[in-house]
Every structure is written in structure tokens, then in C-alpha cells.
Design a protein around this motif. Structure first.
Motif, PDB file in Angstrom:
ATOM      1  N   UNK A 185       0.787  -1.226   0.000  1.00 38.46           N
ATOM      2  CA  UNK A 185       0.000   0.000   0.000  1.00 38.46           C
ATOM      3  C   UNK A 185       0.817   1.274   0.000  1.00 38.46           C
ATOM      4  N   UNK A 186       2.128   1.140  -0.230  1.00 40.77           N
ATOM      5  CA  UNK A 186       2.980   2.332  -0.278  1.00 40.77           C
ATOM      6  C   UNK A 186       3.018   2.901  -1.688  1.00 40.77           C
ATOM      7  N   UNK A 187       3.224   4.194  -1.745  1.00 40.50           N
ATOM      8  CA  UNK A 187       3.329   4.858  -3.029  1.00 40.50           C
ATOM      9  C   UNK A 187       4.291   6.024  -2.869  1.00 40.50           C
ATOM     10  N   UNK A 188       5.257   6.128  -3.781  1.00 42.34           N
ATOM     11  CA  UNK A 188       6.227   7.215  -3.705  1.00 42.34           C
ATOM     12  C   UNK A 188       6.125   8.087  -4.940  1.00 42.34           C
ATOM     13  N   UNK A 189       6.300   9.368  -4.754  1.00 39.01           N
ATOM     14  CA  UNK A 189       6.242  10.321  -5.845  1.00 39.01           C
ATOM     15  C   UNK A 189       7.472  11.211  -5.757  1.00 39.01           C
ATOM     16  N   UNK A 190       8.126  11.449  -6.892  1.00 33.87           N
ATOM     17  CA  UNK A 190       9.295  12.311  -6.898  1.00 33.87           C
ATOM     18  C   UNK A 190       9.201  13.256  -8.086  1.00 33.87           C
ATOM     19  N   UNK A 191       9.594  14.508  -7.879  1.00 37.18           N
ATOM     20  CA  UNK A 191       9.572  15.481  -8.963  1.00 37.18           C
ATOM     21  C   UNK A 191       8.901  16.752  -8.494  1.00 37.18           C
ATOM     22  N   UNK A 229       9.927  18.054  -4.921  1.00 36.61           N
ATOM     23  CA  UNK A 229      10.139  17.318  -3.692  1.00 36.61           C
ATOM     24  C   UNK A 229       9.824  15.848  -3.842  1.00 36.61           C
ATOM     25  N   UNK A 230       9.544  15.238  -2.722  1.00 39.97           N
ATOM     26  CA  UNK A 230       9.244  13.810  -2.711  1.00 39.97           C
ATOM     27  C   UNK A 230       8.103  13.550  -1.744  1.00 39.97           C
ATOM     28  N   UNK A 231       7.330  12.519  -2.048  1.00 38.52           N
ATOM     29  CA  UNK A 231       6.193  12.190  -1.189  1.00 38.52           C
ATOM     30  C   UNK A 231       6.110  10.679  -1.009  1.00 38.52           C
ATOM     31  N   UNK A 232       5.779  10.279   0.200  1.00 33.62           N
ATOM     32  CA  UNK A 232       5.523   8.865   0.460  1.00 33.62           C
ATOM     33  C   UNK A 232       4.148   8.754   1.098  1.00 33.62           C
ATOM     34  N   UNK A 233       3.298   7.883   0.552  1.00 31.89           N
ATOM     35  CA  UNK A 233       1.981   7.693   1.162  1.00 31.89           C
ATOM     36  C   UNK A 233       1.777   6.227   1.486  1.00 31.89           C
ATOM     37  N   UNK A 234       0.938   5.976   2.455  1.00 36.32           N
ATOM     38  CA  UNK A 234       0.576   4.611   2.801  1.00 36.32           C
ATOM     39  C   UNK A 234      -0.932   4.508   2.932  1.00 36.32           C
ATOM     40  N   UNK A 235      -1.500   3.579   2.199  1.00 37.76           N
ATOM     41  CA  UNK A 235      -2.940   3.360   2.228  1.00 37.76           C
ATOM     42  C   UNK A 235      -3.215   2.138   3.096  1.00 37.76           C
ATOM     43  N   UNK A 247       5.425  14.626   2.973  1.00 34.96           N
ATOM     44  CA  UNK A 247       6.058  15.267   1.824  1.00 34.96           C
ATOM     45  C   UNK A 247       7.228  16.125   2.290  1.00 34.96           C
ATOM     46  N   UNK A 248       8.244  16.214   1.449  1.00 36.37           N
ATOM     47  CA  UNK A 248       9.341  17.147   1.708  1.00 36.37           C
ATOM     48  C   UNK A 248       9.619  17.893   0.413  1.00 36.37           C
ATOM     49  N   UNK A 249       9.676  19.214   0.487  1.00 35.58           N
ATOM     50  CA  UNK A 249       9.858  20.038  -0.704  1.00 35.58           C
ATOM     51  C   UNK A 249      11.108  20.893  -0.576  1.00 35.58           C
ATOM     52  N   UNK A 250      11.576  21.379  -1.727  1.00 30.89           N
ATOM     53  CA  UNK A 250      12.738  22.276  -1.729  1.00 30.89           C
ATOM     54  C   UNK A 250      12.469  23.540  -0.919  1.00 30.89           C
ATOM     55  N   UNK A 251      11.269  24.027  -1.013  1.00 27.45           N
ATOM     56  CA  UNK A 251      10.952  25.267  -0.311  1.00 27.45           C
ATOM     57  C   UNK A 251      10.958  26.466  -1.240  1.00 27.45           C
ATOM     58  N   UNK A 264      15.495  20.571   2.896  1.00 23.27           N
ATOM     59  CA  UNK A 264      14.082  20.643   2.551  1.00 23.27           C
ATOM     60  C   UNK A 264      13.469  21.839   3.263  1.00 23.27           C
ATOM     61  N   UNK A 265      13.087  22.827   2.503  1.00 22.48           N
ATOM     62  CA  UNK A 265      12.568  24.054   3.073  1.00 22.48           C
ATOM     63  C   UNK A 265      11.111  23.963   3.484  1.00 22.48           C
ATOM     64  N   UNK A 266      10.422  22.934   3.016  1.00 22.50           N
ATOM     65  CA  UNK A 266       9.021  22.778   3.395  1.00 22.50           C
ATOM     66  C   UNK A 266       8.717  21.304   3.572  1.00 22.50           C
ATOM     67  N   UNK A 267       7.958  20.996   4.594  1.00 22.63           N
ATOM     68  CA  UNK A 267       7.579  19.607   4.873  1.00 22.63           C
ATOM     69  C   UNK A 267       6.102  19.566   5.202  1.00 22.63           C
ATOM     70  N   UNK A 268       5.493  18.424   4.950  1.00 21.06           N
ATOM     71  CA  UNK A 268       4.087  18.301   5.344  1.00 21.06           C
ATOM     72  C   UNK A 268       3.767  16.868   5.728  1.00 21.06           C
ATOM     73  N   UNK A 269       2.776  16.726   6.548  1.00 19.95           N
ATOM     74  CA  UNK A 269       2.204  15.405   6.834  1.00 19.95           C
ATOM     75  C   UNK A 269       0.690  15.547   6.766  1.00 19.95           C
TER      76      UNK A 269
END
Lengths: 452, 300
Positions: A185-191, A229-235, A247-251, A264-269
């Protein structure tokens, strides 16, 4: 324990890999066999069909009294013959691996009682654009291409082109790859991609139910966070929809700015949950938190420079209703988000630490096929400023920006839409702005698939 | 936090462990849910993503569907772009490698059937046409036979231990179904050559099966609702051909067909279209029983 776990995982991977390899070979063989079978069947059926049509045609020719019906069937014969050719063609065409390409064309006609060039929201520095322009103006023309990269990734590229009084600006809106087959159930996104925080943020604006974003999005997120940035999700593997994401972003995207040097200048959950209530009602709710650092963030014409951090918390709720769960003729969509924004840093060199709030709620009602009406209320409230910042952009001078919007929409097909929106806007420092927007949006190319 | 997540994941996997005995089927439409039960019996646990009262072209990618997609072993759909507006979102957000296109867990019925109305040219000016041909293949019961056979193969590939069950169920189904088709055809023999109007182009396979004659759809273009002025024009054009009835799917908006029914003075017959579309169509067999019965009733 750790070694045991990792060897078990390795074994599991091995099993999956070997299992899928032999299955794939068998699958291929069976697939080919199946295709041959279905082609043979098709051929036989077509022959039968042609024979039957010929027989019908003979009969039809004999019977002169039914002249009009005969003509119809004759064209049916003509139409029936090329069909199998069309069926066989795609397999060998050289461009069959081309990605799904779609374009979105968007334009608006704006009438504003106050000059949109002087637009402001009392107490907030704006990182994005205002409500639009007077007269006819183009929105962003968007071009999207997406396809599976291979059996592990899909890729998506979105360019937006905007016309700034004769100067065309190209903007890389999204460019990311995303895994399609991670286990568990994991999914990763980059870009570069739209952040998943809140509800509206993950949608492109042309998919919104109103011609512009709510004030809270405009003030806290410059209409939406989109960054590299990059994102990892778990369903979760439950019948109740539950997704966790980080998520972690350049900012580089407002409220962050220039903070990439710090990693990483910006992060989110975020967490999202949702389910159906019976067959007619479905809902989704979630909470998100964004940390964003800004270094030398310049807004406005002066400009106002901000160094510091922002923390944006969002709670969202969406509920949809349709008779029998069939939204085609009638449906209702309720959507609301509450945002909290805490800034801490130096604005124009003066220290500031305060918390702002904003929210919107909207109701969309499709009362008959193709026609929708909607109402939205949104508001903002700015925290206090220290005496050193009185009179600055951060000073709302006691104003609480709010806005009432109504819209009427005609969707001729799934691919075209015309919308009329009126906003009674009291978000400026002084006075009321009456805003009329007439908007068209058209989608060309690949059939769009809509997220909930 | 990590410990918490691990134990959470472990807990979930323990909870779902007994389900591995069966094949979790995610069926896009009720007819494929019913067929999956016919072939899979007790070995499959079937979830139908849509009901007979929902338009399969336009389903919202609801959270509950994403959650179901996550735990599916096989996705059984019509294909031919019928689900193009929602299935890709479910497949993407469902994060389930077992059911991605190209894997044994992805099954499209349209691939096994001789497709009709394959467009010679593709242009949205012609409405919402499907590049793969008309996807409503379930309206002809004969199409169930090749689909059932392929489905049994696919189930076997996913669940080798159940091979015998699937083989026996398929054999039993094929015999029963062939006889049933014979029965429906005999009953419906009087429908041969009967001219009909259709609301949407949903019935090409049914019409072909029973040898009826489709004069025109009420929709000016597929997926676009007719205006009254369009219906007036259409009525003038088709009245010479003396249509006997209008075929409407249970999930469709019936305004257009009601108008035409009143003005052309012919019955609008609501057909189940899929399992559960009408009350009398609560099983796969019932679907065609009800369809034939309703057509015959409209003729008399």
C-alpha cells in the motif's frame, strides 16, 4: 529480530518476483492464445454478419415498398465492412505507446467595480495573483502528458502557458514520476507536483467549482503549494479509506521561499479518511500540517521581505450526495476547509509572531443534467501586529476580509463548461468589490479521470 | 512512531489473513460481479463497485472504492473505455500492484468479445465515443460465454488451488447458460425485425442478438442529453419508420424517453441493463428473463 525480519522480507520479495515471472510467461502465452481465439471468433462473426446483411439486402431490394428502410441497411453494410480493419490497426501502429495527452483551454471575462490591479487582502501579503483582469483574459492553457513509464513507474508532465499582455510565459506546473507497484500500500512520488495538503490543493484550478480559490488559500498558500520534492503515502488495508502521507519540498513555493539551501525548506504530513454512508452519501475528511521556511521572501511591489517560518494547519471535509449514488442527473457536493496559519520571523526587518485563521464553506447543487449552481462563503482573520508594523501589509487595521460568491454553470459535455460567477468581495482594506467572472473551460484530447 | 506503524501494519495483516483463502474480486459493474460469483463460487469474495441504478460512465472515484481497490486480487471490468473517467484514478490511488493493467489481476470483458460500433474516425465532435467500440457487451447473453471461460482461466492463474472448482463451475455454467440462451431466443422470436428507438446507444448487442432494428438514439450525440426541439425533429424523421418502443436503461434520466413516448404514442420500456437495474433482474439469469419479458410486454 531485525535480521529475521529482513530475511523474511527478502524471501517475500523473492517469492513475489519468481511467482510473477512464471505467471508473466504463462500470461503472455494465454494472452496470445486468447487474442487468436477472439480474432478468429471476430472473423467468423463478421463473415456471418456480412452474409446475413447480404441476405437482408437481397430481400430489401426485392421489396420496393420499403425503399427508405432499404437505404438504411445498405449504409449499414457499408459501415460494417471497414470496422474489423479499424480493430486490427492499433496493434502495429508506431505511436501506440504515446502517452495520454490532454489540453485544457481556459478563458475569462472579468468585470470588477474596483481596479483589480490594486487588489489586496487586508492584513496579508499575497504571493500569487489577484482576482483576474477587466475584460477578456486568458487563464492558463495547460498541456498534460502522462503514461506508465514501465511496470514500476508512471510519469506525468504538465506545462502551463499563460499570456501576459503579449508575452507568453511557460511554466512547468508538474513533472513527476510515481510508483505504481510498491507492495504494502505504499506509493512514492518524486519530482515537481501539487502538494496533497488540504482538499483543494491537490487539484488543478480548472477542476475547481469556482473561478477562483478561497481567500484562505490565496492568503496562506498563494492559491496552492506546488514544489519540487518527494512524497511517500501509505494506504491502510481496511475497508475504511485511510491514507497517511508525508512530503518534503525544496521550499520554493509560497509560503516557503528560497530555503532550499537548508535541505528541505518545506515539509508536510497529512491523514485522509473517507467512506460511504449507504449508497447515496460519501465523504472524505482530513487534517494536514505544513512547515515552510522562507528566506528573503519578497511579496508586493515595494516589496515586503519576510524571513522566518510558517506553519499551516488544515482540516477539510467533503460530502457528496446523489440519488441512488448516480450523480448524472442530480447531485449535491458540500465542501469546507478551516486553515490556521502561524508565522514567526522578521517582516521588513521587524519581528513578528502571530496566528491567522481562515475558512470557507461551499455548496454545489446540480439540479438537472448539465446545470449546476453553487454558493461559497469564505473569510479570513489576521492576528495583531506589533507597533513597528502598523500600517504595513500585515496590518489589517481591524478588517476581517470576507466574501460571498455564487455561480451558475452549464456543462455541455464532460469536456466543456461555461460558468458565470459573482462575488460580493469585502477582502480589501477598504470598500466592497463587485466581481463578475464569465469563464469557459474546455478539455481536449485524452478523457480526463477525476479524483474525488 | 515507526514501531507504532509496524505494529499497526502487522495487526492489519493478521486481521486480513483469513481472506487469503478466497480471491478478492473488485467488479466494476454488477453483471461482472454476478458472473464472478457464478464461476468462483465460495472461493471468491466479490465486491460490486456500482449498482444497476448508476451510470457506469460517470462514477465518482469515492474513498470507499479506493479502499476496496487496495485489497483486491482481481479487477473485473467491461473495459473499452467505459470506466475511463474513474477506474484510472482508483488504480492509481489504490496502490495495489496486483491489479494494474498488464497483470493477471486486471480483467476486461471487452477484450474477449467481438466489439461492435468500432469508430472509423475518432472525434469528440461526435460525442463521447469509445475508441474500443461500444462497451455495453453484457446486453447480449451470448457474450457471457467467452468471458466466463476467460474469467475461469484468470481465477485459476491467481488461485491455482481452486482450479477444479473453477473448471467445474465453468462447465456447469456453460451448459446451463447455453440452454438458457436457447430459451430466451425462442421466447423472443417475435421481436425479430421490430423497429425500436433507444435513449443512449447502450443496446447494440441486445438488438443484434434478438434481431431487432434500431432506428435512432434519442441522444443527438452519445452522452449529450436531447433538447425538446431536437426530439421534435427526431419525431418527424422517424415516424415514417413506425418504431414500436423506446429502450431505456434503468439508470438513465427518463425525461427524453417520456416525452417521445407521449408524442409518438409508443411505450418507453425500462430495461434493467445490468443485474439489479430493476427488481426482477436480481440475478444474472434474471437480467435476461426480465429483459425479454419487458420487451415482449411492450410489444403486446
Amino acid at each position: 529480530m531485525i535480521r529475521l525480519k529482513s530475511s523474511a522480507i527478502a524471501m517475500a520479495f523473492g517469492l513475489i518476483a519468481s511467482g510473477s515471472a512464471s505467471a508473466a510467461d504463462n500470461a503472455d502465452l494465454a494472452e496470445i492464445r486468447k487474442q487468436i481465439e477472439s480474432l478468429t471468433q471476430r472473423h467468423l462473426e463478421d463473415e456471418k454478419r456480412i452474409q446475413e446483411l447480404e441476405r437482408r439486402l437481397e430481400r430489401a431490394e426485392a421489396a420496393t415498398s420499403q425503399a427508405s428502410a432499404d437505404a438504411k441497411q445498405a449504409t449499414a453494410v457499408a459501415a460494417a465492412i471497414p470496422a474489423p480493419v479499424a480493430a486490427a490497426a492499433p496493434a502495429s501502429s508506431a505511436n501506440s505507446f504515446n502517452p495520454a495527452i490532454s489540453g485544457v483551454l481556459d478563458g475569462k471575462f472579468g468585470v470588477f467595480s474596483r481596479d483589480p490591479a490594486t487588489y489586496n487582502v487586508a492584513g496579508f501579503p499575497l504571493g500569487g495573483e489577484g482576482p483576474g483582469q477587466r475584460g477578456l483574459f486568458l487563464g492558463e492553457a495547460e498541456l498534460n502528458a502522462q503514461a506508465n513509464v514501465d511496470d514500476l513507474f508512471m510519469g506525468s508532465l504538465t506545462l502551463s502557458l499563460s499570456d501576459d499582455d503579449g508575452n507568453t510565459q511557460a511554466n512547468l506546473e508538474e513533472a513527476f514520476i510515481q510508483t505504481t507497484s510498491l507492495p504494502g500500500g505504499f506509493q512514492a512520488t518524486v519530482g515537481k507536483f501539487l502538494s496533497d495538503i488540504g482538499y483543494l490543493n491537490s487539484f488543478h484550478e480548472h477542476a475547481d467549482d469556482f473561478a477562483d480559490r478561497p481567500l484562505a488559500y490565496r492568503a496562506f498558500l498563494a492559491d496552492g503549494v506546488v514544489d519540487t520534492g518527494a512524497r511517500l503515502t501509505w494506504l491502510a488495508p481496511t475497508d475504511f479509506y485511510l491514507r497517511f502521507g508525508a512530503e518534503a519540498f525544496r521550499g520554493n513555493s509560497f509560503p516557503a521561499a528560497g530555503s532550499a539551501d537548508h535541505g528541505f525548506g518545506a515539509k508536510s504530513v497529512y491523514i485522509r479518511g473517507g467512506d460511504d454512508i449507504g449508497t447515496e452519501i460519501s465523504y472524505q475528511a482530513g487534517v494536514s500540517w505544513l512547515w515552510a521556511d522562507a528566506i528573503g521572501r519578497a511579496t508586493g511591489t515595494l516589496p515586503d521581505v519576510f524571513d522566518g517560518s510558517s506553519q499551516v494547519g488544515i482540516a477539510h471535509f467533503v460530502l457528496k450526495w446523489a440519488p441512488n449514488g448516480n450523480p448524472v442527473s442530480q447531485n449535491v457536493k458540500f465542501q469546507a476547509e478551516v486553515l490556521r496559519n502561524h508565522i514567526d520571523g522578521r517582516f521588513k526587518g521587524f519581528g513578528i509572531a502571530r496566528t491567522d485563521y481562515g475558512a470557507y464553506a461551499q455548496l454545489i447543487y446540480q439540479f438537472k443534467p448539465q446545470w449546476r449552481v453553487g454558493y461559497r462563503f469564505d473569510w479570513l482573520t489576521a492576528g495583531d501586529v506589533p507597533t513597528s508594523l502598523i500600517g504595513s501589509t500585515l496590518d489589517s487595521a481591524g478588517n476581517k476580509p470576507d466574501r460571498h460568491s455564487v455561480m451558475l454553470e452549464y456543462d455541455h459535455s464532460e469536456f466543456s463548461r461555461i460558468r458565470l460567477q459573482y462575488s460580493f468581495d469585502q477582502s480589501r482594506l477598504m470598500g466592497t468589490d463587485h466581481q463578475f467572472l464569465l469563464q469557459y473551460t474546455a478539455t481536449i484530447g485524452a478523457h480526463p479521470a477525476h479524483s474525488y | 512512531m515507526r514501531y507504532f506503524l509496524t505494529s499497526l501494519a502487522l495487526g492489519f495483516s493478521l486481521c486480513t489473513a483469513p481472506a487469503f483463502a478466497a480471491v478478492q474480486v473488485f467488479a466494476c459493474e454488477p453483471e461482472w460481479a454476478a458472473l464472478s460469483r457464478e464461476i468462483g463460487g465460495d472461493r471468491v469474495d466479490v465486491f460490486a463497485a456500482t449498482t444497476g441504478l448508476q451510470d457506469p460512465h460517470q462514477i465518482q472515484a469515492r474513498p470507499s472504492l479506493i479502499a476496496k481497490m487496495r485489497s483486491a486480487d482481481i479487477v473485473v471490468c467491461s473495459g473499452a473505455e467505459l470506466e475511463v473517467g474513474w477506474l484510472p484514478v482508483l488504480l492509481r490511488q489504490g496502490a495495489n500492484p496486483k491489479v494494474q493493467p498488464g497483470t493477471p489481476g486486471f480483467f476486461e470483458a471487452a477484450r474477449l468479445v467481438a466489439m461492435k460500433e468500432l469508430p472509423v474516425a475518432l472525434d469528440r465532435g461526435m460525442g463521447d465515443v469509445h475508441a474500443g467500440g461500444n462497451p455495453h457487451v453484457q446486453t447480449d447473453p451470448r457474450n457471457m460465454l467467452p468471458v466466463a471461460k476467460a474469467l475461469a482461466d484468470q481465477f485459476t492463474r491467481i488461485d491455482a488451488a481452486g482450479a477444479d472448482t473453477y473448471k467445474n463451475k465453468l462447465a456447469e455454467f456453460t451448459t446451463r447458460w447455453t440452454a438458457a440462451i436457447e430459451g430466451w431466443q425462442q421466447k423472443a422470436a417475435v421481436l425479430r425485425g421490430v423497429p425500436v428507438l433507444v435513449q443512449h446507444k447502450s443496446w447494440v448487442y441486445l438488438i443484434d442478438w434478438l434481431g431487432m432494428r434500431e432506428i435512432a438514439p434519442l441522444e443527438p450525440k452519445p452522452g449529450i442529453a436531447p433538447s425538446t426541439s431536437y426530439l421534435v425533429d427526431l419525431l418527424n424523421k422517424v415516424s415514417a419508420e413506425k418504431p414500436r418502443m423506446i429502450l431505456v436503461a434503468a439508470y438513465e434520466d427518463d425525461r427524453g424517453s417520456k416525452w417521445m413516448s407521449e408524442h409518438a404514442n409508443i411505450p418507453a420500456v425500462t430495461l434493467p441493463f445490468t443485474v439489479g437495474g430493476t427488481k426482477d433482474a436480481d440475478t444474472l439469469t434474471g437480467l435476461y428473463d426480465a429483459t425479454v419479458q419487458r420487451l415482449l410486454a411492450a410489444l403486446h
